[in-house]
Design an enzyme around this catalytic site. Sequence first.
Site, PDB file in Angstrom:
ATOM      1  N   CYS A 119      62.644 -34.566 -24.493  1.00 60.07           N
ATOM      2  CA  CYS A 119      61.921 -34.658 -23.225  1.00 60.07           C
ATOM      3  C   CYS A 119      61.927 -36.038 -22.581  1.00 60.07           C
ATOM      4  CB  CYS A 119      60.500 -34.155 -23.422  1.00 60.07           C
ATOM      5  SG  CYS A 119      60.520 -32.379 -23.799  1.00 60.07           S
ATOM      6  N   THR A 124      65.343 -27.146 -19.678  1.00 60.64           N
ATOM      7  CA  THR A 124      65.863 -27.780 -18.450  1.00 60.64           C
ATOM      8  C   THR A 124      66.589 -29.057 -18.899  1.00 60.64           C
ATOM      9  OG1 THR A 124      63.683 -28.817 -18.204  1.00 60.64           O
ATOM     10  CG2 THR A 124      64.131 -26.894 -16.842  1.00 60.64           C
ATOM     11  N   LYS A 126      60.980 -37.810 -34.399  1.00 61.72           N
ATOM     12  CA  LYS A 126      59.677 -38.364 -34.772  1.00 61.72           C
ATOM     13  C   LYS A 126      59.166 -37.510 -35.925  1.00 61.72           C
ATOM     14  CE  LYS A 126      56.651 -35.649 -31.851  1.00 61.72           C
ATOM     15  NZ  LYS A 126      55.519 -35.647 -30.949  1.00 61.72           N
ATOM     16  N   GLU A 179      55.209 -32.262 -29.673  1.00 59.82           N
ATOM     17  CA  GLU A 179      55.689 -31.603 -30.883  1.00 59.82           C
ATOM     18  C   GLU A 179      55.021 -32.255 -32.093  1.00 59.82           C
ATOM     19  OE1 GLU A 179      59.994 -31.368 -30.942  1.00 59.82           O
ATOM     20  OE2 GLU A 179      59.979 -30.747 -28.847  1.00 59.82           O
ATOM     21  N   ASN A 203      55.339 -38.310 -18.132  1.00 58.36           N
ATOM     22  CA  ASN A 203      56.358 -38.687 -19.120  1.00 58.36           C
ATOM     23  C   ASN A 203      56.991 -40.037 -18.780  1.00 58.36           C
ATOM     24  OD1 ASN A 203      55.890 -36.527 -20.739  1.00 58.36           O
ATOM     25  ND2 ASN A 203      57.876 -35.538 -20.463  1.00 58.36           N
ATOM     26  N   GLY A 212      59.251 -50.159 -31.857  1.00 59.66           N
ATOM     27  CA  GLY A 212      60.130 -49.674 -32.910  1.00 59.66           C
ATOM     28  C   GLY A 212      61.515 -49.396 -32.365  1.00 59.66           C
ATOM     29  N   GLU A 260      53.204 -28.600 -18.650  1.00 56.48           N
ATOM     30  CA  GLU A 260      52.725 -28.631 -20.030  1.00 56.48           C
ATOM     31  C   GLU A 260      52.878 -30.030 -20.619  1.00 56.48           C
ATOM     32  OE1 GLU A 260      51.044 -26.760 -21.843  1.00 56.48           O
ATOM     33  OE2 GLU A 260      51.242 -28.206 -23.461  1.00 56.48           O
ATOM     34  N   PHE A 261      51.879 -30.410 -21.410  1.00 55.09           N
ATOM     35  CA  PHE A 261      51.859 -31.779 -21.929  1.00 55.09           C
ATOM     36  C   PHE A 261      51.858 -31.843 -23.456  1.00 55.09           C
ATOM     37  CE2 PHE A 261      49.646 -31.435 -17.867  1.00 55.09           C
ATOM     38  CZ  PHE A 261      50.392 -32.310 -17.089  1.00 55.09           C
ATOM     39  N   LEU A 262      52.159 -30.721 -24.131  1.00 51.85           N
ATOM     40  CA  LEU A 262      52.034 -30.726 -25.597  1.00 51.85           C
ATOM     41  C   LEU A 262      53.014 -31.703 -26.230  1.00 51.85           C
ATOM     42  CD1 LEU A 262      54.475 -29.118 -27.334  1.00 51.85           C
ATOM     43  CD2 LEU A 262      53.459 -27.170 -26.225  1.00 51.85           C
TER      44      LEU A 262
HETATM   45  N1  LIG Z   1      59.339 -29.316 -26.451  1.00 54.17           N
HETATM   46  C1  LIG Z   1      58.209 -29.755 -25.929  1.00 54.17           C
HETATM   47  O1  LIG Z   1      57.374 -30.309 -26.629  1.00 54.17           O
HETATM   48  C2  LIG Z   1      57.914 -29.595 -24.478  1.00 54.17           C
HETATM   49  C3  LIG Z   1      58.874 -29.128 -23.604  1.00 54.17           C
HETATM   50  N2  LIG Z   1      58.611 -29.080 -22.266  1.00 54.17           N
HETATM   51  C4  LIG Z   1      59.603 -28.548 -21.357  1.00 54.17           C
HETATM   52  O2  LIG Z   1      59.682 -27.156 -21.612  1.00 54.17           O
HETATM   53  C5  LIG Z   1      61.011 -26.674 -21.422  1.00 54.17           C
HETATM   54  C6  LIG Z   1      61.485 -25.998 -22.692  1.00 54.17           C
HETATM   55  O3  LIG Z   1      61.553 -26.974 -23.711  1.00 54.17           O
HETATM   56  P1  LIG Z   1      61.778 -26.561 -25.242  1.00 54.17           P
HETATM   57  O4  LIG Z   1      60.917 -25.418 -25.601  1.00 54.17           O
HETATM   58  O5  LIG Z   1      61.664 -27.818 -26.002  1.00 54.17           O
HETATM   59  O6  LIG Z   1      63.316 -26.079 -25.195  1.00 54.17           O
HETATM   60  P2  LIG Z   1      64.090 -25.174 -26.243  1.00 54.17           P
HETATM   61  O7  LIG Z   1      65.521 -25.453 -26.030  1.00 54.17           O
HETATM   62  O8  LIG Z   1      63.494 -25.328 -27.602  1.00 54.17           O
HETATM   63  O9  LIG Z   1      63.759 -23.678 -25.779  1.00 54.17           O
HETATM   64  C7  LIG Z   1      64.281 -23.100 -24.640  1.00 54.17           C
HETATM   65  C8  LIG Z   1      64.423 -21.595 -24.910  1.00 54.17           C
HETATM   66  O10 LIG Z   1      64.784 -20.935 -23.713  1.00 54.17           O
HETATM   67  C9  LIG Z   1      65.677 -19.885 -24.077  1.00 54.17           C
HETATM   68  N3  LIG Z   1      66.406 -19.423 -22.892  1.00 54.17           N
HETATM   69  C10 LIG Z   1      67.479 -19.991 -22.282  1.00 54.17           C
HETATM   70  N4  LIG Z   1      67.849 -19.247 -21.236  1.00 54.17           N
HETATM   71  C11 LIG Z   1      66.992 -18.201 -21.166  1.00 54.17           C
HETATM   72  C12 LIG Z   1      66.853 -17.097 -20.285  1.00 54.17           C
HETATM   73  N5  LIG Z   1      67.677 -16.929 -19.254  1.00 54.17           N
HETATM   74  N6  LIG Z   1      65.876 -16.212 -20.526  1.00 54.17           N
HETATM   75  C13 LIG Z   1      65.029 -16.365 -21.574  1.00 54.17           C
HETATM   76  N7  LIG Z   1      65.120 -17.393 -22.436  1.00 54.17           N
HETATM   77  C14 LIG Z   1      66.080 -18.309 -22.231  1.00 54.17           C
HETATM   78  C15 LIG Z   1      66.544 -20.508 -25.145  1.00 54.17           C
HETATM   79  O11 LIG Z   1      67.236 -19.531 -25.901  1.00 54.17           O
HETATM   80  C16 LIG Z   1      65.501 -21.272 -25.945  1.00 54.17           C
HETATM   81  O12 LIG Z   1      64.949 -20.478 -26.970  1.00 54.17           O
HETATM   82  C17 LIG Z   1      61.813 -27.901 -20.990  1.00 54.17           C
HETATM   83  O13 LIG Z   1      61.796 -27.973 -19.592  1.00 54.17           O
HETATM   84  C18 LIG Z   1      61.013 -29.057 -21.563  1.00 54.17           C
HETATM   85  O14 LIG Z   1      61.239 -30.252 -20.858  1.00 54.17           O
HETATM   86  C19 LIG Z   1      57.389 -29.437 -21.750  1.00 54.17           C
HETATM   87  C20 LIG Z   1      56.409 -29.889 -22.577  1.00 54.17           C
HETATM   88  C21 LIG Z   1      56.582 -29.990 -24.002  1.00 54.17           C
HETATM   89  O1  LIG Z   2      57.475 -33.261 -22.048  1.00 53.25           O
HETATM   90  C1  LIG Z   2      57.457 -33.124 -23.241  1.00 53.25           C
HETATM   91  O2  LIG Z   2      58.174 -32.374 -23.858  1.00 53.25           O
HETATM   92  C2  LIG Z   2      56.515 -33.913 -24.074  1.00 53.25           C
HETATM   93  O3  LIG Z   2      57.114 -35.217 -24.300  1.00 53.25           O
HETATM   94  C3  LIG Z   2      56.343 -36.063 -25.115  1.00 53.25           C
HETATM   95  O4  LIG Z   2      56.088 -35.460 -26.380  1.00 53.25           O
HETATM   96  P1  LIG Z   2      57.170 -35.437 -27.572  1.00 53.25           P
HETATM   97  O5  LIG Z   2      58.540 -35.508 -27.004  1.00 53.25           O
HETATM   98  O6  LIG Z   2      56.784 -34.299 -28.446  1.00 53.25           O
HETATM   99  O7  LIG Z   2      56.964 -36.748 -28.405  1.00 53.25           O
HETATM  100  P2  LIG Z   2      56.046 -38.055 -28.313  1.00 53.25           P
HETATM  101  O8  LIG Z   2      54.989 -37.973 -29.312  1.00 53.25           O
HETATM  102  O9  LIG Z   2      55.684 -38.362 -26.921  1.00 53.25           O
HETATM  103  O10 LIG Z   2      57.103 -39.141 -28.794  1.00 53.25           O
HETATM  104  C4  LIG Z   2      58.264 -39.382 -28.012  1.00 53.25           C
HETATM  105  C5  LIG Z   2      59.074 -40.500 -28.615  1.00 53.25           C
HETATM  106  O11 LIG Z   2      58.407 -41.736 -28.419  1.00 53.25           O
HETATM  107  C6  LIG Z   2      58.333 -42.442 -29.648  1.00 53.25           C
HETATM  108  N1  LIG Z   2      57.112 -43.274 -29.626  1.00 53.25           N
HETATM  109  C7  LIG Z   2      55.904 -42.715 -29.376  1.00 53.25           C
HETATM  110  C8  LIG Z   2      54.772 -43.502 -29.336  1.00 53.25           C
HETATM  111  C9  LIG Z   2      54.875 -44.878 -29.562  1.00 53.25           C
HETATM  112  O12 LIG Z   2      53.897 -45.647 -29.522  1.00 53.25           O
HETATM  113  N2  LIG Z   2      56.102 -45.409 -29.800  1.00 53.25           N
HETATM  114  C10 LIG Z   2      57.225 -44.634 -29.839  1.00 53.25           C
HETATM  115  O13 LIG Z   2      58.335 -45.161 -30.052  1.00 53.25           O
HETATM  116  C11 LIG Z   2      58.314 -41.353 -30.713  1.00 53.25           C
HETATM  117  O14 LIG Z   2      58.695 -41.871 -31.959  1.00 53.25           O
HETATM  118  C12 LIG Z   2      59.300 -40.375 -30.120  1.00 53.25           C
HETATM  119  O15 LIG Z   2      60.630 -40.748 -30.385  1.00 53.25           O
HETATM  120  C13 LIG Z   2      54.979 -36.286 -24.453  1.00 53.25           C
HETATM  121  O16 LIG Z   2      54.173 -37.090 -25.303  1.00 53.25           O
HETATM  122  C14 LIG Z   2      54.278 -34.952 -24.216  1.00 53.25           C
HETATM  123  O17 LIG Z   2      53.041 -35.158 -23.541  1.00 53.25           O
HETATM  124  C15 LIG Z   2      55.183 -34.068 -23.370  1.00 53.25           C
HETATM  125  O18 LIG Z   2      54.607 -32.796 -23.189  1.00 53.25           O
END
Ligand SMILES: NC(=O)C1=CN([C@@H]2O[C@H](COP(=O)(O)OP(=O)(O)OC[C@H]3O[C@@H](n4cnc5c(N)ncnc54)[C@H](O)[C@@H]3O)[C@@H](O)[C@H]2O)C=CC1
Ligand SMILES: O=C(O)[C@H]1O[C@H](OP(=O)(O)OP(=O)(O)OC[C@H]2O[C@@H](n3ccc(=O)[nH]c3=O)[C@H](O)[C@@H]2O)[C@H](O)[C@@H](O)[C@@H]1O
Length: 479
Positions: A290, A107, A360, A176, A238, A283, A172-174
């Site tokens: 995200c 998204t 990161k 990376e 977030n 920093g 989801e709150f994971l």
């Molecule tokens: N990356 C993270 O740590 C987290 C991400 N989120 C949220 O989860 C969502 C996904 O994030 P990411 O996995 O990081 O993105 P990403 O860009 O890595 O993955 C998205 C995937 O969706 C696929 N895709 C696109 N259109 C599609 C369709 N029509 N059908 C099936 N697959 C399709 C893409 O090819 C891609 O593999 C976002 O909304 C993000 O904000 C939430 C929590 C943690």
């Molecule tokens: O919605 C999401 O995708 C995710 O976004 C973040 O997770 P993430 O993007 O993997 O990374 P973080 O560990 O949160 O770090 C985000 C950024 O903040 C920075 N950061 C983090 C902590 C800190 O104390 N200071 C700081 O500058 C990191 O270096 C990095 O650039 C949230 O922590 C997750 O809970 C959430 O699920």
Amino acid sequence: MTLPIHSRAVGTGTFPSGTTRPRLTFIGTGYLGATYAICFAELGYEVLGVDVDTDKIENLRSGVVPFHEPGLDEVLHRNLDSGRLGFTTDFAEAAAFGDVHFICVGTPQGPEGVADLRYVEAAVTSLVPHLDRKVMLVGKSTVPVGTTEWIRDLCRRFAPTDVAVEVAWSPEFLQEGHAVEDVLRPDRVVFGASSDWAIDALYAAHKGVFDLAMNEDREVPVVITDVATAELVKVASNAFLATKISFINAMATMCDAAGADVAQLARAMGYDERIGSKFLRAGVGFGGGCLPKDIRAFAARAEQLGVTDLRFLGEIDAINRRRRTRVVELAAALLGCDVSRPTQPDLSGRRIAVLGAAFKPNTDDVRDSPALAVASLLQGCGADLRVYDPAGLQNAQAAAPHLTYAKSLEDAARDADLVCVLTAWDEFRNVEPAALAGVVRQTRIIDAMNCLDPAEWIGVGWTYRGLGRYGSPTEPELR
Ligand SMILES: NC(=O)C1=CN([C@@H]2O[C@H](COP(=O)(O)OP(=O)(O)OC[C@H]3O[C@@H](n4cnc5c(N)ncnc54)[C@H](O)[C@@H]3O)[C@@H](O)[C@H]2O)C=CC1
Ligand SMILES: O=C(O)[C@H]1O[C@H](OP(=O)(O)OP(=O)(O)OC[C@H]2O[C@@H](n3ccc(=O)[nH]c3=O)[C@H](O)[C@@H]2O)[C@H](O)[C@@H](O)[C@@H]1O
């Protein structure tokens, strides 16, 4: 309503397919969806990962995780071997297979910060015409509040008329770099649902998480709520994390002005349990796929709903962006360059080693990476750069092809007039200052993530600068 996990009967086999354990699809196999698909197979579910990206699906099928996530390869191999885990680009196959379909597509940021929901729309409209029985769609992507209702409308328009589609939200709150652990052992789960059937289905689809917790004598708090609240929990969380980081970065600016030390300030503040020590590392600011986009989308959605109280998020974003130019100012000052144009100092002829490209450590994700942004600014000022990252080089080369990359830390640092640490990788934190001194031309270092021990560097003759700190010991806690 918050229930302890044991207070509800789970996994009661309420699905038309007759299964006691629902079969799950994860639509979108990026950082979120692939990790989920793989980890839920590990928890014992039969799982199908679905994506439109054929290369990604081929990689996953052949045991290659298409991104860097510690520990995930091993879990992928184990579960491909078990036969519980498959991947496809075929939505008809996904519809025939799944009882619960998780939406995990991207998204990204659209115009004016508004979340771009085109991939969510494509995923839903590709799947639901193929459905032939009652199923559940569960949103996991991060979306603006109101999205569930919009998806329900899409389902009414695109699903066969005799098929009921329940739509629920479970954000989801994971993080990376820590994703396997976060998925298997979440600190909470949130179920946004509008019917008892949906709540039961959500429990059944997460029973593996609860069983694991019970086996380990833990409890996973479950918050059951309406869909709008569930959607909001995610963006509010977030936004809070981003605010905490920008707050401490504003304090870093204050420390620089006042001759104080932000690392010690954060440590002292963090001992107050109401404040907490996490996410107080000052920093170069937050980046990634995200936090930056999510605060902008949240602010934009608030404006659409006539809520002006979230305008402060614009300042959180602005503080964050200023961290990047702060590193450039510091570099110019350390190099003794002409700073008559503070935002565009003349750095020509200066060689700078940029250590870090990922947003990161422990990930290869370079989306909105502060390291790449700073590298681009420094290069724009005429510096001769070499960028090195332990895992993110390939993605960095694709995202920022204008930069010059090095294959190793030493290659990046050779003959450098300045070393900038922009991602807090262990490889950089563990580097031997005396050894690196033999590689560079000038022993000057900017520790833009405040992740090094200044005494170690200053002790062997380096000129050390952190952001908002004058040389206090480093706190290890980054998460
Ligand atoms: N990356 C993270 O740590 C987290 C991400 N989120 C949220 O989860 C969502 C996904 O994030 P990411 O996995 O990081 O993105 P990403 O860009 O890595 O993955 C998205 C995937 O969706 C696929 N895709 C696109 N259109 C599609 C369709 N029509 N059908 C099936 N697959 C399709 C893409 O090819 C891609 O593999 C976002 O909304 C993000 O904000 C939430 C929590 C943690
Ligand atoms: O919605 C999401 O995708 C995710 O976004 C973040 O997770 P993430 O993007 O993997 O990374 P973080 O560990 O949160 O770090 C985000 C950024 O903040 C920075 N950061 C983090 C902590 C800190 O104390 N200071 C700081 O500058 C990191 O270096 C990095 O650039 C949230 O922590 C997750 O809970 C959430 O699920």
